[in-house]
Design a protein around this motif. Sequence first.
Motif, PDB file in Angstrom:
ATOM      1  N   ASN A 161      66.936  -8.713  53.674  1.00  0.00           N
ATOM      2  CA  ASN A 161      66.566  -8.312  52.313  1.00  0.00           C
ATOM      3  C   ASN A 161      65.068  -7.949  52.297  1.00  0.00           C
ATOM      4  OD1 ASN A 161      64.967 -10.624  51.774  1.00  0.00           O
ATOM      5  ND2 ASN A 161      66.761 -11.794  51.101  1.00  0.00           N
TER       6      ASN A 161
ATOM      7  N   GLN B 174      62.595 -10.787  53.273  1.00  0.00           N
ATOM      8  CA  GLN B 174      62.770 -11.170  54.683  1.00  0.00           C
ATOM      9  C   GLN B 174      62.173 -10.090  55.570  1.00  0.00           C
ATOM     10  OE1 GLN B 174      67.067 -11.444  54.779  1.00  0.00           O
ATOM     11  NE2 GLN B 174      67.048 -13.674  54.536  1.00  0.00           N
TER      12      GLN B 174
ATOM     13  N   GLY C 255      63.459 -22.175  50.490  1.00  0.00           N
ATOM     14  CA  GLY C 255      64.514 -23.188  50.466  1.00  0.00           C
ATOM     15  C   GLY C 255      65.570 -23.006  51.541  1.00  0.00           C
ATOM     16  N   ALA C 256      66.536 -23.909  51.521  1.00  0.00           N
ATOM     17  CA  ALA C 256      67.573 -23.945  52.542  1.00  0.00           C
ATOM     18  C   ALA C 256      68.458 -22.700  52.485  1.00  0.00           C
ATOM     19  CB  ALA C 256      68.429 -25.186  52.339  1.00  0.00           C
ATOM     20  N   GLY C 257      68.853 -22.238  53.659  1.00  0.00           N
ATOM     21  CA  GLY C 257      69.841 -21.165  53.747  1.00  0.00           C
ATOM     22  C   GLY C 257      69.365 -19.818  53.256  1.00  0.00           C
TER      23      GLY C 257
ATOM     24  N   GLY D 191      67.527 -17.815  55.010  1.00  0.00           N
ATOM     25  CA  GLY D 191      67.362 -16.897  56.132  1.00  0.00           C
ATOM     26  C   GLY D 191      66.037 -17.023  56.851  1.00  0.00           C
ATOM     27  N   LYS D 192      65.431 -18.199  56.831  1.00  0.00           N
ATOM     28  CA  LYS D 192      64.161 -18.395  57.530  1.00  0.00           C
ATOM     29  C   LYS D 192      64.344 -18.248  59.046  1.00  0.00           C
ATOM     30  CE  LYS D 192      63.484 -22.511  55.778  1.00  0.00           C
ATOM     31  NZ  LYS D 192      64.697 -22.544  54.935  1.00  0.00           N
ATOM     32  N   THR D 193      65.363 -18.934  59.549  1.00  0.00           N
ATOM     33  CA  THR D 193      65.613 -18.863  60.985  1.00  0.00           C
ATOM     34  C   THR D 193      66.022 -17.433  61.356  1.00  0.00           C
ATOM     35  OG1 THR D 193      66.267 -21.173  60.953  1.00  0.00           O
ATOM     36  CG2 THR D 193      66.940 -19.908  62.873  1.00  0.00           C
ATOM     37  N   ARG D 194      66.761 -16.800  60.455  1.00  0.00           N
ATOM     38  CA  ARG D 194      67.154 -15.407  60.676  1.00  0.00           C
ATOM     39  C   ARG D 194      65.918 -14.495  60.753  1.00  0.00           C
ATOM     40  NH1 ARG D 194      72.134 -12.487  59.341  1.00  0.00           N
ATOM     41  NH2 ARG D 194      71.723 -10.366  58.637  1.00  0.00           N
TER      42      ARG D 194
ATOM     43  N   GLU E  98      61.100 -24.500  61.328  1.00  0.00           N
ATOM     44  CA  GLU E  98      61.077 -25.891  60.833  1.00  0.00           C
ATOM     45  C   GLU E  98      59.645 -26.445  60.830  1.00  0.00           C
ATOM     46  OE1 GLU E  98      63.741 -27.279  59.614  1.00  0.00           O
ATOM     47  OE2 GLU E  98      65.483 -26.376  60.577  1.00  0.00           O
TER      48      GLU E  98
ATOM     49  N   GLN F 182      62.692 -29.918  52.791  1.00  0.00           N
ATOM     50  CA  GLN F 182      63.481 -30.435  53.906  1.00  0.00           C
ATOM     51  C   GLN F 182      62.625 -31.208  54.901  1.00  0.00           C
ATOM     52  OE1 GLN F 182      66.785 -27.861  55.415  1.00  0.00           O
ATOM     53  NE2 GLN F 182      65.744 -26.304  54.215  1.00  0.00           N
TER      54      GLN F 182
ATOM     55  N   ARG G 270      74.006 -18.874  52.278  1.00  0.00           N
ATOM     56  CA  ARG G 270      74.871 -19.813  52.979  1.00  0.00           C
ATOM     57  C   ARG G 270      75.994 -20.378  52.105  1.00  0.00           C
ATOM     58  NH1 ARG G 270      71.358 -24.081  55.413  1.00  0.00           N
ATOM     59  NH2 ARG G 270      71.160 -22.601  57.126  1.00  0.00           N
TER      60      ARG G 270
ATOM     61  N   GLY H 272      69.087 -27.501  59.826  1.00  0.00           N
ATOM     62  CA  GLY H 272      69.144 -26.140  60.364  1.00  0.00           C
ATOM     63  C   GLY H 272      70.545 -25.603  60.613  1.00  0.00           C
TER      64      GLY H 272
ATOM     65  N   GLU I 296      74.842 -25.085  59.780  1.00  0.00           N
ATOM     66  CA  GLU I 296      75.708 -24.804  58.628  1.00  0.00           C
ATOM     67  C   GLU I 296      77.168 -24.887  59.047  1.00  0.00           C
ATOM     68  OE1 GLU I 296      74.168 -20.965  57.450  1.00  0.00           O
ATOM     69  OE2 GLU I 296      75.275 -19.883  58.986  1.00  0.00           O
TER      70      GLU I 296
ATOM     71  N   ARG J  84      73.923 -27.995  53.904  1.00  0.00           N
ATOM     72  CA  ARG J  84      74.591 -27.614  55.153  1.00  0.00           C
ATOM     73  C   ARG J  84      75.921 -26.933  54.861  1.00  0.00           C
ATOM     74  NH1 ARG J  84      70.806 -26.601  57.294  1.00  0.00           N
ATOM     75  NH2 ARG J  84      69.827 -27.211  55.359  1.00  0.00           N
TER      76      ARG J  84
HETATM   77  P1  ATP Z   1      67.687 -23.879  56.754  1.00  0.00           P
HETATM   78  O1  ATP Z   1      66.651 -24.144  55.714  1.00  0.00           O
HETATM   79  O2  ATP Z   1      68.884 -24.696  56.559  1.00  0.00           O
HETATM   80  O3  ATP Z   1      67.112 -23.929  58.135  1.00  0.00           O
HETATM   81  P2  ATP Z   1      67.425 -21.023  56.867  1.00  0.00           P
HETATM   82  O4  ATP Z   1      66.519 -20.643  55.759  1.00  0.00           O
HETATM   83  O5  ATP Z   1      66.853 -21.065  58.209  1.00  0.00           O
HETATM   84  O6  ATP Z   1      68.178 -22.367  56.502  1.00  0.00           O
HETATM   85  P3  ATP Z   1      69.388 -19.302  58.028  1.00  0.00           P
HETATM   86  O7  ATP Z   1      70.088 -20.320  58.811  1.00  0.00           O
HETATM   87  O8  ATP Z   1      68.488 -18.352  58.717  1.00  0.00           O
HETATM   88  O9  ATP Z   1      68.619 -19.997  56.812  1.00  0.00           O
HETATM   89  O10 ATP Z   1      70.411 -18.442  57.183  1.00  0.00           O
HETATM   90  C1  ATP Z   1      71.492 -19.050  56.486  1.00  0.00           C
HETATM   91  C2  ATP Z   1      72.731 -18.192  56.579  1.00  0.00           C
HETATM   92  O11 ATP Z   1      72.559 -17.022  55.792  1.00  0.00           O
HETATM   93  C3  ATP Z   1      73.012 -17.715  57.985  1.00  0.00           C
HETATM   94  O12 ATP Z   1      74.394 -17.676  58.196  1.00  0.00           O
HETATM   95  C4  ATP Z   1      72.419 -16.327  57.984  1.00  0.00           C
HETATM   96  O13 ATP Z   1      73.021 -15.482  58.952  1.00  0.00           O
HETATM   97  C5  ATP Z   1      72.729 -15.856  56.577  1.00  0.00           C
HETATM   98  N1  ATP Z   1      71.778 -14.830  56.094  1.00  0.00           N
HETATM   99  C6  ATP Z   1      70.457 -15.006  55.877  1.00  0.00           C
HETATM  100  N2  ATP Z   1      69.899 -13.859  55.428  1.00  0.00           N
HETATM  101  C7  ATP Z   1      70.875 -12.949  55.357  1.00  0.00           C
HETATM  102  C8  ATP Z   1      70.936 -11.564  54.979  1.00  0.00           C
HETATM  103  N3  ATP Z   1      69.858 -10.902  54.573  1.00  0.00           N
HETATM  104  N4  ATP Z   1      72.134 -10.967  55.026  1.00  0.00           N
HETATM  105  C9  ATP Z   1      73.235 -11.631  55.430  1.00  0.00           C
HETATM  106  N5  ATP Z   1      73.246 -12.904  55.805  1.00  0.00           N
HETATM  107  C10 ATP Z   1      72.094 -13.579  55.776  1.00  0.00           C
END
Ligand code: ATP
Length: 677
Positions: A10, A13, A29-31, A33-36, A221, A251, A284, A570, A572, A610
């Motif tokens: 997005n 991101q 926040g959680a989920g 897409g930080k790790t993404r 993290e 977290q 997520r 981290g 799901e 999660r």
């Molecule tokens: P946490 O705080 O739990 O570590 P996070 O912020 O690292 O979460 P991710 O694990 O990177 O979040 O992403 C959560 C889920 O959302 C994953 O399955 C990821 O592939 C999906 N996701 C994140 N961003 C997008 C996007 N722009 N389009 C589609 N899926 C996405």
Amino acid sequence: MTKSLLDQLNPEQRSAAETIEGPVLVLAGAGTGKTRVITFRIAYMLQCGVAPENILAMTFTNKAAREMKERIAAMVDEKAAKKVTVGTFHSFCSMILRREISRLGFTASFTIADDSDQKGILKQAIGELGFSTESTPVEQSKWYIGDCKNNTVSPEHAIRIADTDHNVRMAHVYERYQQILENQNMLDFDDMLFFVYRLFREFPDILEKYREKYHYILVDEYQDTNTVQFRMIEMLAGERCNLCVVGDDDQSIYGWRGAVVENILDFPRQFKKVKEVRLEQNYRSTGKILAAANKVIAHNQSRFDKELWSAKDEGENLKLVKTVSANDEAQFIADMIAQEISVDMNRTYKDFAILYRSNHMSRVLEQELRKAGIPYRLVGGQEFFSRKEIKDAAAYLKIIANPREDQSFLRIIGVPARGIGDKAIKTLKTLQAETRKPMTELIGDEHFLTQVSGAGNSSSRNFYNITSKYRTLFEEPGNLARKVTDYLKEIDYINSFLKIYKDQRDAEIRQENVYEFINAIAEFEMKTTAEPTLVNFLESYALLDDNDKTREEEENSDAVTLSTVHASKGLEFPYVFLTGMEFNLFPHERAVKDGSVDEELRLFYVAITRAQQNLILSYTGKRMRFGEFRNQRPSPFLEYLPEEIVDKCLPDDLFHTMSNEDLRDGFANIFAMLEED
Ligand code: ATP
Ligand code: MG
């Protein structure tokens, strides 16, 4: 090509992924897409022509590192992905140390001290300094030393700043401990980080070398980094400062281990011209799971305020299941997994995670899953029965069941220390060579006793008398768990934890585990079709151990995940069961006492977030604690859930069978119950 890659992000991101020069902070926040973002950012850099050798990414676990590398390989090319350095802080540091540690007086073949090595060395250090382990407990020294290292405090520095007699002793133990480690060319886990910090600080050429290697640094993290990690990263990033950190203060769950949440909150002030990115869309979880998460975390006092939203369906209501006992809880989970797998072709065991607050809670869950033939993988904790304190407890039982068990005798004679030292053991061994009698017998033999003086003499007699007494008592069938409890108390094992480990937390966990072991004995006694004798129990225990080993080998097969909430960070899963939502279990009793309930609430938030599609929370009215059934009350945290999207049910309701109205009336409304509390 480059364009299509970042199209999968997005706009926010994307802006974080595209900004590869200068410091970038993604606090979200959680989920969201930080790790993404980290993963895509690395792929993008490679596509932009950045050399893979110049990229360093830090993850919280080795598994996360492996997954990140795989994804990058799939997005760009495998060869390049392999050359990127992705790993945990420890693996990164170990790589540097193997190359550079000679500067600190070690050789590259250094070994890493594990927990028991550490304690052995600490005992030696404390003894050599003429301190007693009463005034200078081993466990407390270990935590003290770890704390120093996490905060970049050397032994000399610790001695300089020690302000009480106690701290002066601790600091000297630290110094001596470090000398012994060095003499043996050994490092402990905390040294790995601290030594790299020292190398960077004390040897500018080394720092320069790695600055020239790693032009781009990424840290996942980041909210759970400690001071030494921060300093190391800060030095490595240097003037160039191409440093991207991502994390979520909500977290932060490792404060108890030295993590400093200010590292992330103060990032914009610690570095110049930081690009800050916020992410608010959660990809997520369903709308309802997210609504619950938002509502729960809003109760935390001091936090960086952020609200998450989801474009996903509202999804199903959360379920809050009350069961009669912990076994019922485990059983309904096993049943439900079996049912979901059977009705939905696309469901696999991997889709399910069962989470709990404390490691000891895995036992009953493991047991029911095994019974139901459901494959599982235990994360973030040793197999229950292979923990040291459980093995020790079993060794105590084995010398009763089989007096010839010298191995078990040697294992526990010094646990806790009872003044029967190496010299006495040597005497025993000599006597044994002459007489061929078992050690459990020789310890009460006059030939032995005349050669042992002082505390060792009386405690040898005592040990012999108690074991003899219980050997007779255990010959009578019945009251197995009761007798085990009495025996382990009388021989000073159970109550020794608080003496051996002055660190309250560690002692409590170990003691709880031993009580959980006694619970297993009580259950065996109730359920076994064989005679409930000690020998029979030990046999079933030995078989169980074998079974567990084969399961461990199935790491990567399709299996349900069993994990503490801490270790689930981290990750799901489509289906999450959050068990043991009970008073004094979650939040943990200790946290309530020492006022760290905020961190527990964040832990609850981590658990909720999660879940992707289904979240099933459960609590039970009766749980075996300390060898007997205790009445349990629901956790006060449940009150924070939005009542309108939580279905309160009994296990029967989940299987579309008639529910038991009588039972339902018994606890009509848990929210009402909570109000009464
Ligand atoms: P946490 O705080 O739990 O570590 P996070 O912020 O690292 O979460 P991710 O694990 O990177 O979040 O992403 C959560 C889920 O959302 C994953 O399955 C990821 O592939 C999906 N996701 C994140 N961003 C997008 C996007 N722009 N389009 C589609 N899926 C996405
Ligand atoms: Mg993540």
